[in-house]
Design a protein around this motif. Structure first.
Motif, PDB file in Angstrom:
ATOM      1  N   PRO A   1       0.789  -1.229   0.000  1.00 34.54           N
ATOM      2  CA  PRO A   1       0.000   0.000   0.000  1.00 34.54           C
ATOM      3  C   PRO A   1       0.828   1.290   0.000  1.00 34.54           C
ATOM      4  O   PRO A   1       0.412   2.298  -0.543  1.00 34.54           O
ATOM      5  CB  PRO A   1      -0.840  -0.099   1.272  1.00 34.54           C
ATOM      6  CG  PRO A   1      -0.205  -1.141   2.100  1.00 34.54           C
ATOM      7  CD  PRO A   1       0.580  -2.029   1.187  1.00 34.54           C
ATOM      8  N   TYR A   2       2.014   1.258   0.601  1.00 37.86           N
ATOM      9  CA  TYR A   2       2.836   2.463   0.663  1.00 37.86           C
ATOM     10  C   TYR A   2       4.283   2.072   0.413  1.00 37.86           C
ATOM     11  O   TYR A   2       4.806   1.153   1.038  1.00 37.86           O
ATOM     12  CB  TYR A   2       2.705   3.128   2.032  1.00 37.86           C
ATOM     13  CG  TYR A   2       3.634   4.299   2.209  1.00 37.86           C
ATOM     14  CD1 TYR A   2       3.370   5.511   1.593  1.00 37.86           C
ATOM     15  CD2 TYR A   2       4.792   4.189   2.964  1.00 37.86           C
ATOM     16  CE1 TYR A   2       4.227   6.587   1.739  1.00 37.86           C
ATOM     17  CE2 TYR A   2       5.654   5.261   3.119  1.00 37.86           C
ATOM     18  CZ  TYR A   2       5.368   6.445   2.504  1.00 37.86           C
ATOM     19  OH  TYR A   2       6.219   7.511   2.639  1.00 37.86           O
ATOM     20  N   ILE A   3       4.934   2.772  -0.507  1.00 31.59           N
ATOM     21  CA  ILE A   3       6.344   2.552  -0.798  1.00 31.59           C
ATOM     22  C   ILE A   3       7.089   3.834  -0.497  1.00 31.59           C
ATOM     23  O   ILE A   3       6.862   4.865  -1.127  1.00 31.59           O
ATOM     24  CB  ILE A   3       6.562   2.131  -2.267  1.00 31.59           C
ATOM     25  CG1 ILE A   3       5.852   0.815  -2.541  1.00 31.59           C
ATOM     26  CG2 ILE A   3       8.053   2.036  -2.562  1.00 31.59           C
ATOM     27  CD1 ILE A   3       5.880   0.392  -3.986  1.00 31.59           C
ATOM     28  N   GLU A   4       7.970   3.768   0.496  1.00 27.78           N
ATOM     29  CA  GLU A   4       8.777   4.927   0.861  1.00 27.78           C
ATOM     30  C   GLU A   4       9.891   5.148  -0.156  1.00 27.78           C
ATOM     31  O   GLU A   4      10.092   6.246  -0.653  1.00 27.78           O
ATOM     32  CB  GLU A   4       9.367   4.718   2.250  1.00 27.78           C
ATOM     33  CG  GLU A   4      10.132   5.901   2.770  1.00 27.78           C
ATOM     34  CD  GLU A   4      10.624   5.655   4.179  1.00 27.78           C
ATOM     35  OE1 GLU A   4      11.821   5.897   4.419  1.00 27.78           O
ATOM     36  OE2 GLU A   4       9.825   5.231   5.025  1.00 27.78           O
ATOM     37  N   LYS A   5      10.623   4.064  -0.434  1.00 26.67           N
ATOM     38  CA  LYS A   5      11.673   4.161  -1.456  1.00 26.67           C
ATOM     39  C   LYS A   5      12.033   2.785  -1.974  1.00 26.67           C
ATOM     40  O   LYS A   5      11.815   1.767  -1.312  1.00 26.67           O
ATOM     41  CB  LYS A   5      12.905   4.884  -0.930  1.00 26.67           C
ATOM     42  CG  LYS A   5      13.745   4.118   0.044  1.00 26.67           C
ATOM     43  CD  LYS A   5      14.985   4.918   0.411  1.00 26.67           C
ATOM     44  CE  LYS A   5      15.786   4.178   1.476  1.00 26.67           C
ATOM     45  NZ  LYS A   5      17.010   4.906   1.823  1.00 26.67           N
ATOM     46  N   CYS A   6      12.576   2.783  -3.184  1.00 24.23           N
ATOM     47  CA  CYS A   6      13.090   1.563  -3.819  1.00 24.23           C
ATOM     48  C   CYS A   6      14.522   1.851  -4.245  1.00 24.23           C
ATOM     49  O   CYS A   6      14.807   2.906  -4.812  1.00 24.23           O
ATOM     50  CB  CYS A   6      12.280   1.196  -5.056  1.00 24.23           C
ATOM     51  SG  CYS A   6      10.590   0.745  -4.715  1.00 24.23           S
ATOM     52  N   GLU A   7      15.379   0.902  -3.975  1.00 24.13           N
ATOM     53  CA  GLU A   7      16.770   1.027  -4.386  1.00 24.13           C
ATOM     54  C   GLU A   7      17.065  -0.087  -5.384  1.00 24.13           C
ATOM     55  O   GLU A   7      16.731  -1.246  -5.142  1.00 24.13           O
ATOM     56  CB  GLU A   7      17.702   0.917  -3.182  1.00 24.13           C
ATOM     57  CG  GLU A   7      17.507   2.042  -2.198  1.00 24.13           C
ATOM     58  CD  GLU A   7      18.259   1.842  -0.904  1.00 24.13           C
ATOM     59  OE1 GLU A   7      18.595   2.847  -0.283  1.00 24.13           O
ATOM     60  OE2 GLU A   7      18.500   0.674  -0.502  1.00 24.13           O
TER      61      GLU A   7
ATOM     62  N   ARG B   1      20.350   3.375  -8.459  1.00 22.52           N
ATOM     63  CA  ARG B   1      19.361   4.449  -8.425  1.00 22.52           C
ATOM     64  C   ARG B   1      18.444   4.252  -7.228  1.00 22.52           C
ATOM     65  O   ARG B   1      18.150   3.131  -6.839  1.00 22.52           O
ATOM     66  CB  ARG B   1      18.532   4.463  -9.694  1.00 22.52           C
ATOM     67  CG  ARG B   1      17.283   5.297  -9.560  1.00 22.52           C
ATOM     68  CD  ARG B   1      16.859   6.186 -10.673  1.00 22.52           C
ATOM     69  NE  ARG B   1      17.914   6.763 -11.435  1.00 22.52           N
ATOM     70  CZ  ARG B   1      17.969   6.708 -12.770  1.00 22.52           C
ATOM     71  NH1 ARG B   1      17.037   6.099 -13.451  1.00 22.52           N
ATOM     72  NH2 ARG B   1      18.934   7.285 -13.428  1.00 22.52           N
ATOM     73  N   THR B   2      17.965   5.365  -6.686  1.00 22.85           N
ATOM     74  CA  THR B   2      16.957   5.339  -5.628  1.00 22.85           C
ATOM     75  C   THR B   2      15.718   6.049  -6.140  1.00 22.85           C
ATOM     76  O   THR B   2      15.810   7.145  -6.689  1.00 22.85           O
ATOM     77  CB  THR B   2      17.485   6.035  -4.358  1.00 22.85           C
ATOM     78  OG1 THR B   2      18.686   5.371  -3.935  1.00 22.85           O
ATOM     79  CG2 THR B   2      16.463   5.975  -3.236  1.00 22.85           C
ATOM     80  N   TYR B   3      14.580   5.396  -5.994  1.00 18.88           N
ATOM     81  CA  TYR B   3      13.289   5.948  -6.394  1.00 18.88           C
ATOM     82  C   TYR B   3      12.502   6.218  -5.107  1.00 18.88           C
ATOM     83  O   TYR B   3      12.474   5.375  -4.210  1.00 18.88           O
ATOM     84  CB  TYR B   3      12.500   4.947  -7.241  1.00 18.88           C
ATOM     85  CG  TYR B   3      13.216   4.434  -8.465  1.00 18.88           C
ATOM     86  CD1 TYR B   3      12.997   5.017  -9.711  1.00 18.88           C
ATOM     87  CD2 TYR B   3      14.087   3.363  -8.386  1.00 18.88           C
ATOM     88  CE1 TYR B   3      13.628   4.521 -10.849  1.00 18.88           C
ATOM     89  CE2 TYR B   3      14.725   2.870  -9.514  1.00 18.88           C
ATOM     90  CZ  TYR B   3      14.499   3.458 -10.741  1.00 18.88           C
ATOM     91  OH  TYR B   3      15.123   2.971 -11.859  1.00 18.88           O
ATOM     92  N   TYR B   4      11.832   7.364  -5.032  1.00 13.56           N
ATOM     93  CA  TYR B   4      11.076   7.725  -3.829  1.00 13.56           C
ATOM     94  C   TYR B   4       9.577   7.784  -4.119  1.00 13.56           C
ATOM     95  O   TYR B   4       9.154   8.331  -5.136  1.00 13.56           O
ATOM     96  CB  TYR B   4      11.543   9.081  -3.289  1.00 13.56           C
ATOM     97  CG  TYR B   4      12.965   9.051  -2.790  1.00 13.56           C
ATOM     98  CD1 TYR B   4      13.246   8.599  -1.509  1.00 13.56           C
ATOM     99  CD2 TYR B   4      14.013   9.455  -3.600  1.00 13.56           C
ATOM    100  CE1 TYR B   4      14.547   8.557  -1.046  1.00 13.56           C
ATOM    101  CE2 TYR B   4      15.322   9.413  -3.142  1.00 13.56           C
ATOM    102  CZ  TYR B   4      15.581   8.969  -1.868  1.00 13.56           C
ATOM    103  OH  TYR B   4      16.880   8.921  -1.417  1.00 13.56           O
ATOM    104  N   ASN B   5       8.792   7.229  -3.193  1.00 18.61           N
ATOM    105  CA  ASN B   5       7.328   7.337  -3.204  1.00 18.61           C
ATOM    106  C   ASN B   5       6.699   6.982  -4.550  1.00 18.61           C
ATOM    107  O   ASN B   5       5.828   7.691  -5.039  1.00 18.61           O
ATOM    108  CB  ASN B   5       6.894   8.745  -2.790  1.00 18.61           C
ATOM    109  CG  ASN B   5       7.425   9.119  -1.431  1.00 18.61           C
ATOM    110  OD1 ASN B   5       7.329   8.350  -0.483  1.00 18.61           O
ATOM    111  ND2 ASN B   5       8.010  10.298  -1.331  1.00 18.61           N
ATOM    112  N   THR B   6       7.131   5.886  -5.138  1.00 13.08           N
ATOM    113  CA  THR B   6       6.562   5.464  -6.415  1.00 13.08           C
ATOM    114  C   THR B   6       6.562   3.944  -6.512  1.00 13.08           C
ATOM    115  O   THR B   6       7.433   3.283  -5.934  1.00 13.08           O
ATOM    116  CB  THR B   6       7.326   6.056  -7.612  1.00 13.08           C
ATOM    117  OG1 THR B   6       6.656   5.695  -8.811  1.00 13.08           O
ATOM    118  CG2 THR B   6       8.766   5.622  -7.660  1.00 13.08           C
TER     119      THR B   6
END
Length: 107
Positions: A55-61, A71-76
């Motif tokens: 339901p909620y993604i703070e960040k993906c690395e 790369r770091t992706y935020y809130n997606t």
């Protein structure tokens, strides 16, 4: 030392038993079900991938096969991998209470 205890050494500065206890909760079967329900689609991919089931993604690395952070992706939940070479990658997904690792194949 008690039979059901563990020894934690070299945790770094200001990491004490109270902090460990605050962040180490019992894992329930519901938590495991949620982790198992997280899917990466499409996998393999040639460009974008979508993370489903969280339901909620703070960040993906995104890490390459050598463990290098790319790369770091935020809130997606949509990650663009089009600029990366073909190969096997690891995605570290940080949610509200979980950190999950998944493999994705870029073709």
């Amino acid at each position: 030392m008690y039979p059901d205890s563990i020894l934690i050494e070299d945790n770094g500065i200001a990491c004490n038993l109270e902090e460990v206890m605050a962040y180490c909760e019992t894992v329930s079967s519901q938590d495991l079900d949620q982790v198992e329900s997280i899917k990466i689609y499409p996998n393999p991919t040639s460009d974008n991938i979508e993370i489903r089931g969280l339901p909620y993604i703070e960040k993906c690395e995104l890490y390459n096969n050598d463990g290098k952070l790319l790369r770091t992706y935020y809130n997606t939940s949509l990650l663009n991998m089009s600029e990366f070479n073909a190969g096997l990658y690891t995605i570290r997904i940080a949610g509200k209470h979980n950190v999950i690792l998944r493999k994705v194949l870029k073709i």
